[in-house]
Design a protein around this motif. Sequence first.
Motif, PDB file in Angstrom:
ATOM      1  N   GLU A   6       0.831  -1.187  -0.008  1.00 52.36           N
ATOM      2  CA  GLU A   6       0.061   0.013   0.097  1.00 52.36           C
ATOM      3  C   GLU A   6       0.903   1.385   0.030  1.00 52.36           C
ATOM      4  OE1 GLU A   6      -3.213  -2.146   2.883  1.00 52.36           O
ATOM      5  OE2 GLU A   6      -0.977  -2.103   3.150  1.00 52.36           O
ATOM      6  N   CYS A  22      -2.802   0.049  -3.892  1.00 52.62           N
ATOM      7  CA  CYS A  22      -2.417  -1.156  -3.720  1.00 52.62           C
ATOM      8  C   CYS A  22      -1.936  -2.014  -4.511  1.00 52.62           C
ATOM      9  CB  CYS A  22      -3.692  -1.862  -2.818  1.00 52.62           C
ATOM     10  SG  CYS A  22      -3.284  -3.666  -2.493  1.00 52.62           S
ATOM     11  N   CYS A  95      -5.051  -2.725   2.516  1.00 44.22           N
ATOM     12  CA  CYS A  95      -5.487  -3.496   1.299  1.00 44.22           C
ATOM     13  C   CYS A  95      -5.569  -5.145   1.482  1.00 44.22           C
ATOM     14  CB  CYS A  95      -4.392  -3.416   0.302  1.00 44.22           C
ATOM     15  SG  CYS A  95      -4.517  -4.155  -1.320  1.00 44.22           S
TER      16      CYS A  95
END
Length: 116
Positions: A6, A22, A95
């Motif tokens: 991320e 991400c 993420c």
Amino acid sequence: QVQLVESGGGLVQPGGSLRLSCAASGSIVSNRAMGWYRQAPGKERELVATITSGGSTNYADSVKGRFTISRDIAKNTMYLQMNNLKPEDTAVYYCNAQRYDLRAYWGQGTQVTVSS
């Protein structure tokens, strides 16, 4: 295993915007679904937004109309565009990817702080 990295977190003023990224190992459409979660201090991790391999999206009521989840398949990257940010959006954002075997993978998290 699936690796998720991320980026894009930071400090933003209320009403401002931020875009999280991400980057995933391999094609992101190989995942059954991907999503963004967030966790504020002292609170449980909560779902923010999801996107399926087919492109269907869903959002938490608290962010609907302000956040947009999207993806760039060629770049193996998922995004979360956050607009009209509020102090209550302050959290660590994670993420997530779910494989078709239902195994889940997580990124390291990125801090988003909304403050004047």
